[in-house]
Design a protein around this motif. Sequence first.
Motif, PDB file in Angstrom:
ATOM      1  N   GLY A 134      22.649 -12.622  16.329  1.00 52.33           N
ATOM      2  CA  GLY A 134      22.922 -14.041  16.510  1.00 52.33           C
ATOM      3  C   GLY A 134      22.512 -14.871  15.306  1.00 52.33           C
ATOM      4  N   MET A 135      21.329 -14.596  14.778  1.00 49.05           N
ATOM      5  CA  MET A 135      20.882 -15.343  13.596  1.00 49.05           C
ATOM      6  C   MET A 135      21.740 -15.030  12.382  1.00 49.05           C
ATOM      7  SD  MET A 135      16.713 -15.447  13.882  1.00 49.05           S
ATOM      8  CE  MET A 135      16.518 -13.776  14.488  1.00 49.05           C
ATOM      9  N   LEU A 136      22.128 -13.770  12.226  1.00 52.69           N
ATOM     10  CA  LEU A 136      22.983 -13.398  11.104  1.00 52.69           C
ATOM     11  C   LEU A 136      24.365 -14.026  11.226  1.00 52.69           C
ATOM     12  CD1 LEU A 136      22.084  -9.660  10.481  1.00 52.69           C
ATOM     13  CD2 LEU A 136      22.161 -11.442   8.758  1.00 52.69           C
ATOM     14  N   LEU A 137      24.953 -13.967  12.413  1.00 57.63           N
ATOM     15  CA  LEU A 137      26.277 -14.545  12.604  1.00 57.63           C
ATOM     16  C   LEU A 137      26.262 -16.057  12.397  1.00 57.63           C
ATOM     17  CD1 LEU A 137      27.826 -12.661  15.676  1.00 57.63           C
ATOM     18  CD2 LEU A 137      28.616 -12.627  13.307  1.00 57.63           C
ATOM     19  N   GLY A 138      25.234 -16.725  12.920  1.00 60.42           N
ATOM     20  CA  GLY A 138      25.170 -18.174  12.796  1.00 60.42           C
ATOM     21  C   GLY A 138      25.115 -18.630  11.356  1.00 60.42           C
ATOM     22  N   ASN A 139      24.285 -17.988  10.560  1.00 62.46           N
ATOM     23  CA  ASN A 139      24.160 -18.383   9.159  1.00 62.46           C
ATOM     24  C   ASN A 139      25.336 -17.905   8.316  1.00 62.46           C
ATOM     25  OD1 ASN A 139      21.204 -19.568   8.582  1.00 62.46           O
ATOM     26  ND2 ASN A 139      21.067 -18.057  10.213  1.00 62.46           N
ATOM     27  N   THR A 140      25.830 -16.695   8.595  1.00 66.06           N
ATOM     28  CA  THR A 140      26.998 -16.209   7.872  1.00 66.06           C
ATOM     29  C   THR A 140      28.213 -17.069   8.165  1.00 66.06           C
ATOM     30  OG1 THR A 140      26.110 -13.959   7.987  1.00 66.06           O
ATOM     31  CG2 THR A 140      28.431 -14.187   7.439  1.00 66.06           C
ATOM     32  N   MET A 141      28.345 -17.488   9.417  1.00 67.53           N
ATOM     33  CA  MET A 141      29.438 -18.373   9.819  1.00 67.53           C
ATOM     34  C   MET A 141      29.423 -19.658   8.995  1.00 67.53           C
ATOM     35  SD  MET A 141      29.908 -20.191  13.537  1.00 67.53           S
ATOM     36  CE  MET A 141      28.402 -21.157  13.267  1.00 67.53           C
ATOM     37  N   THR A 142      28.261 -20.258   8.847  1.00 65.35           N
ATOM     38  CA  THR A 142      28.153 -21.492   8.070  1.00 65.35           C
ATOM     39  C   THR A 142      28.524 -21.265   6.612  1.00 65.35           C
ATOM     40  OG1 THR A 142      26.408 -22.323   9.533  1.00 65.35           O
ATOM     41  CG2 THR A 142      26.579 -23.317   7.353  1.00 65.35           C
ATOM     42  N   GLY A 143      28.015 -20.193   6.019  1.00 64.35           N
ATOM     43  CA  GLY A 143      28.315 -19.922   4.624  1.00 64.35           C
ATOM     44  C   GLY A 143      29.792 -19.664   4.376  1.00 64.35           C
ATOM     45  N   ILE A 144      30.425 -18.876   5.233  1.00 64.98           N
ATOM     46  CA  ILE A 144      31.841 -18.562   5.066  1.00 64.98           C
ATOM     47  C   ILE A 144      32.689 -19.804   5.283  1.00 64.98           C
ATOM     48  CG2 ILE A 144      33.775 -17.279   6.073  1.00 64.98           C
ATOM     49  CD1 ILE A 144      31.868 -14.967   6.531  1.00 64.98           C
ATOM     50  N   ALA A 145      32.364 -20.606   6.294  1.00 62.49           N
ATOM     51  CA  ALA A 145      33.130 -21.823   6.558  1.00 62.49           C
ATOM     52  C   ALA A 145      33.057 -22.782   5.376  1.00 62.49           C
ATOM     53  CB  ALA A 145      32.615 -22.502   7.824  1.00 62.49           C
ATOM     54  N   LEU A 146      31.864 -22.976   4.813  1.00 58.71           N
ATOM     55  CA  LEU A 146      31.714 -23.848   3.653  1.00 58.71           C
ATOM     56  C   LEU A 146      32.493 -23.319   2.458  1.00 58.71           C
ATOM     57  CD1 LEU A 146      27.903 -24.711   3.820  1.00 58.71           C
ATOM     58  CD2 LEU A 146      29.797 -26.289   4.207  1.00 58.71           C
ATOM     59  N   ALA A 147      32.421 -22.016   2.242  1.00 52.94           N
ATOM     60  CA  ALA A 147      33.095 -21.425   1.085  1.00 52.94           C
ATOM     61  C   ALA A 147      34.612 -21.538   1.201  1.00 52.94           C
ATOM     62  CB  ALA A 147      32.682 -19.957   0.944  1.00 52.94           C
ATOM     63  N   LEU A 148      35.162 -21.214   2.372  1.00 53.03           N
ATOM     64  CA  LEU A 148      36.611 -21.289   2.543  1.00 53.03           C
ATOM     65  C   LEU A 148      37.109 -22.726   2.466  1.00 53.03           C
ATOM     66  CD1 LEU A 148      37.218 -18.654   5.383  1.00 53.03           C
ATOM     67  CD2 LEU A 148      37.665 -18.427   2.927  1.00 53.03           C
ATOM     68  N   ASP A 149      36.341 -23.647   3.027  1.00 54.49           N
ATOM     69  CA  ASP A 149      36.742 -25.051   2.959  1.00 54.49           C
ATOM     70  C   ASP A 149      36.725 -25.550   1.520  1.00 54.49           C
ATOM     71  OD1 ASP A 149      37.445 -27.525   4.424  1.00 54.49           O
ATOM     72  OD2 ASP A 149      35.546 -28.260   3.636  1.00 54.49           O
ATOM     73  N   ARG A 150      35.705 -25.177   0.757  1.00 49.20           N
ATOM     74  CA  ARG A 150      35.634 -25.577  -0.644  1.00 49.20           C
ATOM     75  C   ARG A 150      36.777 -24.941  -1.442  1.00 49.20           C
ATOM     76  NH1 ARG A 150      31.718 -27.528  -4.226  1.00 49.20           N
ATOM     77  NH2 ARG A 150      30.900 -28.546  -2.343  1.00 49.20           N
ATOM     78  N   LEU A 151      37.116 -23.695  -1.133  1.00 47.34           N
ATOM     79  CA  LEU A 151      38.188 -23.013  -1.854  1.00 47.34           C
ATOM     80  C   LEU A 151      39.529 -23.695  -1.618  1.00 47.34           C
ATOM     81  CD1 LEU A 151      39.238 -20.537  -3.490  1.00 47.34           C
ATOM     82  CD2 LEU A 151      39.538 -19.391  -1.274  1.00 47.34           C
ATOM     83  N   THR A 152      39.893 -23.916  -0.373  1.00 44.25           N
ATOM     84  CA  THR A 152      41.208 -24.504  -0.082  1.00 44.25           C
ATOM     85  C   THR A 152      41.303 -25.940  -0.570  1.00 44.25           C
ATOM     86  OG1 THR A 152      40.408 -25.033   2.167  1.00 44.25           O
ATOM     87  CG2 THR A 152      41.647 -22.988   1.873  1.00 44.25           C
TER      88      THR A 152
END
Length: 265
Positions: A134-152
């Motif tokens: 749960g802790m890994l998914l929560g933080n990984t989710m935030t990092g991936i969402a920020l990265a993809l949003d910044r990329l697009t």
Amino acid sequence: MDVIELSWWQLAMAATLVLALAGCVYWARLGVGNSLLIAAARTALQLTLVGFVLEALFAVGKPLWVALMGLGMLLLAGREVMARQNYRLRGAWGFAIGTVSMFVSAFSVTVLMLIVVIGPTPWYSPQYAIPLLGMLLGNTMTGIALALDRLTEGVRRERQLVEGRLMLGQTWREACGELRRDAMRSGLMPIINAMAAAGIVSLPGMMTGQILSGTAPALAVKYQILIMFTIAAGTGFGTFLAVSVASRRLFDSNERLRLDRLKSA
């Protein structure tokens, strides 16, 4: 040290602070009052339901139920990654990239930590597997969402620059290289800041919870260091994979920029 029990009326007293904040938000006309109250209600409801589910899961302890719980968490995290992007890839790509990236990174790191480092018996013990995942998914989710949003966002904003570089003979990797690096940095920044401030500016959540439950501070510190390192690894690998796949999807086989593959949220 005995754990101090909390009753529902004590939680209700804490909720009055959120209500007071909502009143200030409405008074200041910030426009997020409803979102704040809905988020608070969802927090209480979701965590209460999860508490009942985890009690049942801990009592059963079967690997099938642990796997199903992890799969459900993964799918919900994938949906959140997609929902947090202003522009996302069309079709199944918008959901699949974040979900698969989290599966490869967060699940792999969780299994590695359970088998090699922590070593509970059995290794899939829900007491350890579910909170760690749960802790890994929560933080990984935030990092991936920020990265993809910044990329697009970056590719849309710098469209002319990217297409100009392509016309000059650069490959798609070279044309959007800086945008990709900027996106990866955005995804890694939250965990880097969290590690830099841990123990000085703030006490991380897991460590605080363990100390409040009576765990010796020295042991709580060891677990928190383990968690921070695993979160950094999961977030980093997941961000790298998500940005790499998403950026390739933005170009076709002829290395033409395809912004038509994006859609607004």
